[in-house]
Design an enzyme around this catalytic site. Structure first.
Site, mmCIF file in Angstrom:
data_model
loop_
_atom_site.group_PDB
_atom_site.id
_atom_site.type_symbol
_atom_site.label_atom_id
_atom_site.label_comp_id
_atom_site.label_asym_id
_atom_site.label_seq_id
_atom_site.Cartn_x
_atom_site.Cartn_y
_atom_site.Cartn_z
ATOM 1 N N GLU A 219 10.186 0.930 10.483
ATOM 2 C CA GLU A 219 10.982 1.707 10.318
ATOM 3 C C GLU A 219 10.320 3.223 10.480
ATOM 4 O OE1 GLU A 219 12.815 4.676 9.018
ATOM 5 O OE2 GLU A 219 12.951 3.891 7.112
ATOM 6 N N LYS B 279 0.918 -1.043 -0.056
ATOM 7 C CA LYS B 279 -0.261 -0.233 -0.017
ATOM 8 C C LYS B 279 0.764 1.136 0.022
ATOM 9 C CE LYS B 279 -1.750 2.716 2.996
ATOM 10 N NZ LYS B 279 -1.699 3.791 2.215
ATOM 11 N N CYS C 125 13.553 10.386 7.228
ATOM 12 C CA CYS C 125 13.505 10.045 8.444
ATOM 13 C C CYS C 125 14.899 10.126 9.011
ATOM 14 C CB CYS C 125 13.133 8.455 8.476
ATOM 15 S SG CYS C 125 13.852 7.575 7.187
ATOM 16 N N GLU D 122 10.207 15.166 15.884
ATOM 17 C CA GLU D 122 10.666 15.274 14.506
ATOM 18 C C GLU D 122 9.751 16.165 13.522
ATOM 19 O OE1 GLU D 122 9.206 11.620 12.052
ATOM 20 O OE2 GLU D 122 11.372 11.513 11.259
#
Ligand code: NAI
Ligand code: MG
Length: 495
Positions: A269, A195, A303, A400
């Protein structure tokens, strides 16, 4: 000679060094008006749809499927059939042939894919062309090489495929994340339901064309588009043996809770807040390039982005000065222009998140710097941003941001650098800039990060495992380690 001299004397000096537009042609890629889901080697009409747009212009590009539970069920069914009816029994060298074919077709069609990636995701064409596409092809080449060598990779352990892998990927490297997921899964003899992220489905849908060209058996790879609801349906499905997820820590945690006790395999992850540490003996100009690449590459939608810069106190001022000067030369704008350094923010939602975190930095007392740059009126944009005078407790130093925003902090000793670098719930990557080899090793041993770069940043290679500590997730992708999550072993040890 005289002639030449004269011309030189009279040649008008350029007023500034602006670049003429250098747009890549959109005509190299044909986008269909409407896409269904790719299930069992066929396009299946979607019952629910939405429009996918270009974040640099807000223009609709195509209508795509909002995959339902029934769509996911059909895709998992097709993957189960393909697994049982031949794919898992194929010899490794036969599977490798398909992977090599996919790799070669991606190379041949790389220009088309690069343009589509930049259109749908907003990243500069020079990045999709020079980074995303070559790396995606390299992943297929690399894992093709392992397909017939699994017995050697894990001697005396009799590796077997796991079954059907459900793979959920994000929007920052759409095709590359697909390659990271699909290549090792197929090399190990699994089948896949993937997906893509809701904002960037188009390169995954074009990839279905590559699968057909490569004559991959029907059902080995199935693609269902849609948002988090589609992802959740895949996570919940009983016919899936393994979930591989890349995305936010929040959703990663929810998936882990959901799968606890089910026996389904999981790799995650997740986010990061990497420290990029510059010592006073490093080559400053080179470090500045690395800092810029670390945080402004792909608009900071990375990331492992080097979002916390730690500078040794004695070089703090000159380094920040050089960095600000370098920022004034970054070109922000049209992702399809070959001279663009920083493209569009991927979505309105992400822009909102970046803006509000940046506002929190200002409110908490950090000093903001943004180079003068004119942002386009349409689309989602954010100027490259540097914060100085940042305390470790500020949100911009803790959370983040996933945008082109750097927080600069200072340190005095190596011990202090390590302590500050590790002061984060994340642990995906880190960077060290120093001339001393011994210091690099000393730092690398102490930093709780899956990848530590030395005198470089954001370097990727399919042979090198990638993954995190703590809230950045678990499991490794890439390299020999990246095979393990897709294998079970007859010696009874799961991994
Ligand atoms: P997200 O985690 O919601 O989306 C990532 C993928 O997960 C997408 O394909 C999405 O459709 C899917 N998803 C969402 N909810 C799900 C659920 N309940 N079950 C299964 N799949 C689900 O991330 P989002 O909302 O796009 O971004 C939010 C923040 O996450 C970003 O601002 C960034 O900080 C971080 N992020 C980190 C990434 C990384 O590479 N580590 C990638 C994308 C986002
Ligand atoms: Mg989300």
């Amino acid at each position: 000679m005289a002639e030449l001299d004269r011309t030189k004397r009279h040649a008008p000096a350029p007023k500034d060094w602006t670049y003429a537009p250098a747009p890549e042609s959109r005509d190299v890629v044909r986008i269909a008006e409407r896409y269904g889901n790719f299930v069992g080697g066929e396009w299946v009409e979607a019952s629910e749809t939405y429009a996918t747009i270009s974040p640099s212009s807000e223009e609709p590009l195509a209508t795509v499927a909002q995959g339902t539970e029934a769509d996911v069920d059909a895709a998992v069914g097709a993957a189960r059939d393909a697994f049982a009816n031949g794919w898992s029994e194929l010899s490794g060298s036969e599977r490798a042939k398909y992977l090599f074919r996919i790799a070669r077709i991606l190379q041949e069609r790389s220009r088309e894919f690069a343009v589509l990636e930049s259109l749908n995701g907003g990243k500069p064409i020079k990045e999709s062309r020079d980074v995303d596409l070559p790396l995606a092809a390299a992943h297929f080449f690399y894992y093709a090489g392992w397909a017939d060598k699994l017995e050697y990779a894990f001697p005396n352990r009799r590796p077997r495929p796991v079954g059907v892998a459900g793979q959920i990927i994000p929007w920052n490297f759409p095709l590359l994340m697909l390659a990271w997921k699909v290549a090792p899964a197929l090399a190990c003899g699994n089948t896949v339901v993937l997906k893509p992220a809701e904002t960037t489905p188009l390169t995954a849908l074009l990839f279905c064309d590559v699968l057909r060209q490569a004559e991959l058996p029907a059902g080995v790879v199935n693609i269902v588009t849609g948002d988090g609801r589609t992802g959740a349906a895949l996570v919940e499905h009983d016919g899936v043996d393994k979930i591989a997820f890349t995305g936010s820590t929040e959703v990663g945690k929810a998936i882990q809770r959901r799968l606890a006790g089910t026996g389904k395999r999981l790799t995650l992850e997740l986010g990061g807040k990497a420290a990029n540490i510059v010592f006073d003996d490093s080559a400053l100009d080179q470090a500045v390039e690395g800092i810029v690449n670390g945080i402004y590459f792909n608009q900071g939608h990375v990331c492992c982005a080097g979002s916390r810069l730690f500078v040794q106190e004695s070089i703090y001022e000159p380094l920040v000065e050089k960095l600000k000067r370098r920022l004034t030369t970054l070109r922000v704008g049209d992702p399809l222009d070959k001279n663009t350094d920083v493209g569009a923010i991927n979505s309105a939602m992400q822009l909102e998140k970046i803006s509000s975190l940046v506002q929190s930095g200002v409110d908490e007392g950090a000093e903001i710097y943004q180079p003068p740059c004119r942002l386009p009126e349409k689309g989602y944009w954010f100027a490259p941003t540097v914060f100085t005078n940042v305390a470790q407790s500020y949100r911009i130093a803790q959370e983040e941001i996933f945008g082109p925003v750097l927080s600069v902090l200072a340190f005095r000793t190596p011990d202090e650098a390590v302590e500050k670098a590790n002061n984060t719930p994340y642990g995906l990557s880190a960077g060290v800039w120093t001339e001393k080899g011994s210091r690099i090793l000393w730092m690398a041993q102490r930093m709780r990060a899956g990848v530590v770069w030395a005198n470089t940043f954001n370097r990727f290679d399919p042979t090198s495992p990638f993954g995190g500590y703590k809230e950045s997730g678990f499991g490794r992708e890439g390299g020999l380690h990246g095979l393990e999550p897709y294998l079970r072993f007859d010696d009874g040890n799961e991994s």
